[in-house]
Design a protein around this motif. Structure first.
Motif, PDB file in Angstrom:
ATOM      1  N   LYS A 205       0.825  -1.211   0.000  1.00  0.00           N
ATOM      2  CA  LYS A 205       0.000   0.000   0.000  1.00  0.00           C
ATOM      3  C   LYS A 205       0.856   1.256   0.000  1.00  0.00           C
ATOM      4  O   LYS A 205       0.577   2.201  -0.741  1.00  0.00           O
ATOM      5  N   ARG A 206       1.900   1.265   0.804  1.00  0.00           N
ATOM      6  CA  ARG A 206       2.764   2.448   0.855  1.00  0.00           C
ATOM      7  C   ARG A 206       3.410   2.719  -0.507  1.00  0.00           C
ATOM      8  O   ARG A 206       3.383   3.837  -1.013  1.00  0.00           O
ATOM      9  N   ILE A 207       3.966   1.688  -1.115  1.00  0.00           N
ATOM     10  CA  ILE A 207       4.651   1.850  -2.397  1.00  0.00           C
ATOM     11  C   ILE A 207       3.665   2.262  -3.489  1.00  0.00           C
ATOM     12  O   ILE A 207       3.908   3.206  -4.248  1.00  0.00           O
ATOM     13  N   LEU A 208       2.547   1.560  -3.583  1.00  0.00           N
ATOM     14  CA  LEU A 208       1.583   1.837  -4.642  1.00  0.00           C
ATOM     15  C   LEU A 208       0.895   3.189  -4.455  1.00  0.00           C
ATOM     16  O   LEU A 208       0.575   3.853  -5.434  1.00  0.00           O
ATOM     17  N   SER A 209       0.694   3.614  -3.227  1.00  0.00           N
ATOM     18  CA  SER A 209       0.132   4.950  -2.971  1.00  0.00           C
ATOM     19  C   SER A 209       1.081   6.023  -3.480  1.00  0.00           C
ATOM     20  O   SER A 209       0.647   7.041  -4.033  1.00  0.00           O
ATOM     21  N   GLU A 210       2.381   5.795  -3.316  1.00  0.00           N
ATOM     22  CA  GLU A 210       3.377   6.740  -3.820  1.00  0.00           C
ATOM     23  C   GLU A 210       3.392   6.773  -5.347  1.00  0.00           C
ATOM     24  O   GLU A 210       3.834   7.746  -5.944  1.00  0.00           O
ATOM     25  N   LEU A 211       2.888   5.705  -5.986  1.00  0.00           N
ATOM     26  CA  LEU A 211       2.783   5.664  -7.453  1.00  0.00           C
ATOM     27  C   LEU A 211       1.439   6.222  -7.931  1.00  0.00           C
ATOM     28  O   LEU A 211       1.069   6.075  -9.086  1.00  0.00           O
ATOM     29  N   ASP A 212       0.703   6.861  -7.016  1.00  0.00           N
ATOM     30  CA  ASP A 212      -0.574   7.514  -7.302  1.00  0.00           C
ATOM     31  C   ASP A 212      -1.742   6.574  -7.550  1.00  0.00           C
ATOM     32  O   ASP A 212      -2.661   6.900  -8.302  1.00  0.00           O
ATOM     33  N   PHE A 213      -1.732   5.401  -6.915  1.00  0.00           N
ATOM     34  CA  PHE A 213      -2.896   4.538  -6.911  1.00  0.00           C
ATOM     35  C   PHE A 213      -3.692   4.804  -5.633  1.00  0.00           C
ATOM     36  O   PHE A 213      -3.113   5.157  -4.605  1.00  0.00           O
TER      37      PHE A 213
END
Length: 120
Positions: A18-26
């Motif tokens: 979640k942390r990584i993908l949120s940073e990718l704007d998901f």
């Protein structure tokens, strides 16, 4: 913003993803079980879904989502610990779009999904 769901019984895997993908704007949601993931999908289907192969009812979750209205458009990634051909084929037959090897990290998730978040 595209919706992404991580269905995995591991809190750590879900939080890291979640942390990584949120940073990718998901816009990322989590499910700790297939039942929780299915309930969430019945409310709002994500564009992307990662399903852990070791989670109970993982294959049923994939095939059920494929049968839902709009379910054929969801990009479903079957997440496996090793490249076991039998397990990969079971995921493919259930309806998985592609596969991810676990454990994944920032480099892997960015390589696979980095360009997709902005392509919405």
């Amino acid at each position: 913003m595209q919706r992404f769901m991580i269905a995995d019984s591991s809190d750590v895997v879900r939080k890291v993803g979640k942390r990584i993908l949120s940073e990718l704007d998901f816009m990322v949601s989590e499910a700790s079980s297939a039942a929780e993931a299915l309930a969430n999908c019945q409310v709002l289907l994500p564009e992307y879904l990662v399903v852990d192969s070791s989670m109970d009812n993982a294959l049923e979750l994939i095939s059920t989502i494929r049968g839902m209205e709009g379910g054929k458009e969801v990009k479903i990634y079957y997440c496996v610990v090793e490249a076991d051909l039998k397990k990969l084929m079971m995921g493919k037959r259930a309806g998985a779009t592609d596969f991810l090897l676990k454990p994944f990290d920032r480099k892997i998730l960015t390589a696979v999904f980095g360009n997709r978040a902005i392509a919405a």
